[in-house]
Motif scaffolding. Structure first.
Motif, PDB file in Angstrom:
ATOM      1  N   ALA A 209      10.290  -6.429   6.720  1.00  0.00           N
ATOM      2  CA  ALA A 209      11.332  -5.418   6.491  1.00  0.00           C
ATOM      3  C   ALA A 209      11.939  -5.566   5.097  1.00  0.00           C
ATOM      4  N   GLU A 210      12.233  -6.788   4.698  1.00  0.00           N
ATOM      5  CA  GLU A 210      12.837  -7.041   3.384  1.00  0.00           C
ATOM      6  C   GLU A 210      11.904  -6.637   2.250  1.00  0.00           C
ATOM      7  N   ALA A 211      10.630  -6.978   2.374  1.00  0.00           N
ATOM      8  CA  ALA A 211       9.673  -6.648   1.320  1.00  0.00           C
ATOM      9  C   ALA A 211       9.550  -5.133   1.155  1.00  0.00           C
ATOM     10  N   TRP A 212       9.561  -4.397   2.279  1.00  0.00           N
ATOM     11  CA  TRP A 212       9.431  -2.948   2.172  1.00  0.00           C
ATOM     12  C   TRP A 212      10.707  -2.327   1.614  1.00  0.00           C
ATOM     13  N   ALA A 213      11.865  -2.824   2.018  1.00  0.00           N
ATOM     14  CA  ALA A 213      13.131  -2.315   1.468  1.00  0.00           C
ATOM     15  C   ALA A 213      13.165  -2.552  -0.041  1.00  0.00           C
ATOM     16  N   ALA A 214      12.728  -3.721  -0.480  1.00  0.00           N
ATOM     17  CA  ALA A 214      12.698  -4.029  -1.913  1.00  0.00           C
ATOM     18  C   ALA A 214      11.716  -3.129  -2.648  1.00  0.00           C
ATOM     19  N   ARG A 215      10.580  -2.863  -2.036  1.00  0.00           N
ATOM     20  CA  ARG A 215       9.598  -1.991  -2.670  1.00  0.00           C
ATOM     21  C   ARG A 215      10.152  -0.583  -2.845  1.00  0.00           C
ATOM     22  N   MET A 216      10.755  -0.048  -1.792  1.00  0.00           N
ATOM     23  CA  MET A 216      11.338   1.296  -1.899  1.00  0.00           C
ATOM     24  C   MET A 216      12.431   1.332  -2.960  1.00  0.00           C
TER      25      MET A 216
ATOM     26  N   ASN B   8      11.972   1.768  11.281  1.00  0.00           N
ATOM     27  CA  ASN B   8      13.012   2.700  10.869  1.00  0.00           C
ATOM     28  C   ASN B   8      13.345   2.419   9.414  1.00  0.00           C
ATOM     29  N   ILE B   9      13.471   3.471   8.597  1.00  0.00           N
ATOM     30  CA  ILE B   9      13.924   3.305   7.219  1.00  0.00           C
ATOM     31  C   ILE B   9      15.076   4.267   6.969  1.00  0.00           C
ATOM     32  N   ALA B  10      15.960   3.880   6.058  1.00  0.00           N
ATOM     33  CA  ALA B  10      17.083   4.745   5.679  1.00  0.00           C
ATOM     34  C   ALA B  10      17.576   4.318   4.312  1.00  0.00           C
ATOM     35  N   MET B  11      18.335   5.217   3.680  1.00  0.00           N
ATOM     36  CA  MET B  11      19.010   4.869   2.427  1.00  0.00           C
ATOM     37  C   MET B  11      20.280   5.682   2.319  1.00  0.00           C
ATOM     38  N   ASN B  12      21.257   5.104   1.606  1.00  0.00           N
ATOM     39  CA  ASN B  12      22.492   5.807   1.292  1.00  0.00           C
ATOM     40  C   ASN B  12      23.139   5.134   0.094  1.00  0.00           C
ATOM     41  N   SER B  13      24.244   5.689  -0.366  1.00  0.00           N
ATOM     42  CA  SER B  13      24.911   5.104  -1.535  1.00  0.00           C
ATOM     43  C   SER B  13      26.361   4.735  -1.253  1.00  0.00           C
TER      44      SER B  13
ATOM     45  N   ALA C  72       0.843  -1.198   0.000  1.00  0.00           N
ATOM     46  CA  ALA C  72       0.000   0.000   0.000  1.00  0.00           C
ATOM     47  C   ALA C  72       0.872   1.240   0.000  1.00  0.00           C
ATOM     48  N   ALA C  73       0.327   2.353  -0.468  1.00  0.00           N
ATOM     49  CA  ALA C  73       1.154   3.545  -0.657  1.00  0.00           C
ATOM     50  C   ALA C  73       0.830   4.700   0.266  1.00  0.00           C
ATOM     51  N   ALA C  74       0.046   4.497   1.312  1.00  0.00           N
ATOM     52  CA  ALA C  74      -0.261   5.603   2.227  1.00  0.00           C
ATOM     53  C   ALA C  74       0.896   5.826   3.187  1.00  0.00           C
ATOM     54  N   LEU C  75       1.071   7.042   3.643  1.00  0.00           N
ATOM     55  CA  LEU C  75       2.169   7.388   4.541  1.00  0.00           C
ATOM     56  C   LEU C  75       1.832   6.968   5.965  1.00  0.00           C
ATOM     57  N   ALA C  76       2.784   6.316   6.636  1.00  0.00           N
ATOM     58  CA  ALA C  76       2.574   5.880   8.018  1.00  0.00           C
ATOM     59  C   ALA C  76       3.059   6.938   8.986  1.00  0.00           C
ATOM     60  N   ALA C  77       2.468   6.943  10.136  1.00  0.00           N
ATOM     61  CA  ALA C  77       2.936   7.844  11.191  1.00  0.00           C
ATOM     62  C   ALA C  77       4.208   7.259  11.779  1.00  0.00           C
TER      63      ALA C  77
ATOM     64  N   THR D  54      10.852   0.965  -6.607  1.00  0.00           N
ATOM     65  CA  THR D  54       9.914   2.007  -7.043  1.00  0.00           C
ATOM     66  C   THR D  54      10.481   3.409  -6.871  1.00  0.00           C
ATOM     67  N   GLY D  55      11.508   3.547  -6.022  1.00  0.00           N
ATOM     68  CA  GLY D  55      12.042   4.868  -5.721  1.00  0.00           C
ATOM     69  C   GLY D  55      11.144   5.662  -4.788  1.00  0.00           C
ATOM     70  N   ASP D  56      10.114   5.043  -4.265  1.00  0.00           N
ATOM     71  CA  ASP D  56       9.161   5.684  -3.365  1.00  0.00           C
ATOM     72  C   ASP D  56       9.653   5.474  -1.934  1.00  0.00           C
ATOM     73  N   PHE D  57      10.418   6.423  -1.421  1.00  0.00           N
ATOM     74  CA  PHE D  57      11.081   6.301  -0.125  1.00  0.00           C
ATOM     75  C   PHE D  57      10.199   6.881   0.976  1.00  0.00           C
ATOM     76  N   ARG D  58       9.505   6.005   1.697  1.00  0.00           N
ATOM     77  CA  ARG D  58       8.672   6.417   2.822  1.00  0.00           C
ATOM     78  C   ARG D  58       8.369   5.202   3.693  1.00  0.00           C
TER      79      ARG D  58
END
Length: 170
Positions: free
Chosen positions: A84-91, A117-122, A13-18, A94-98
């Motif tokens: 956690a893995e499924a959400w990391a893969a989705r982000m 907790n979510i994060a990204m870096n290169s 789903a694509a809604a923003l979580a608190a 899709t490039g949809d980081f939330r």
């Protein structure tokens, strides 16, 4: 051994979580950024193919932080890892980081409290931990004494590392 999704999209789903704001990093770590001392020295960057080692290092460092705060260690749960893995893969794909708006409905039933907790870096998948540790809201999740369980997912896609910690109290 876990299977990683590198380029296949995962539906969610694509809604923003608190919750805490995502821990986002620039394309490279800022020069002179202070890093809190750990009981063990920081490891060298982990190759993208070795995300399991990165996940293990993140678990170890999270539990070192908890020990320094007088908290019990978190126990890793494969069912929570899958969320956690499924959400990391989705982000990543899709490039949809939330935050995942449904993580609390996707983890096994019976929890009393949950966090994400979510994060990204290169530059380094293990540095995802440092991003969380340096963010007050994410750090609070990692040392929350109520949490007993953790799921960790790290995915590399297009030269970026996406990481998710899902925490729960059972």
């Amino acid at each position: 051994m876990k299977t990683r999704l590198w380029t296949t999209a995962v539906t969610a789903a694509a809604a923003l979580a608190a919750g805490s704001a995502p821990a986002v990093a620039a394309d490279r770590a800022p020069a002179g950024t202070p890093v809190a001392p750990l009981a063990a020295p920081l490891a060298a960057p982990v190759a993208a193919a070795d995300v399991q080692a990165a996940e293990q290092a993140i678990l170890q460092r999270t539990n070192q932080l908890r020990a320094a705060e007088g908290r019990a260690p978190l126990v890793r749960d494969a069912r929570v890892d899958a969320v956690a893995e499924a959400w990391a893969a989705r982000m990543a794909t899709t490039g949809d980081f939330r935050h995942n708006p449904d993580y609390s409905r996707q983890i096994p039933a019976g929890w009393r409290a949950a966090g994400e907790n979510i994060a990204m870096n290169s530059w380094d998948p293990v540095a995802l931990y440092t991003q969380w540790q340096e963010s007050p809201g994410h750090r609070a999740n990692m040392v929350n004494p109520a949490f007993t369980t953790i799921g960790i997912g790290v995915v590399e896609h297009g030269g970026r590392y996406y990481g998710v910690q899902v925490l729960a109290a059972y």
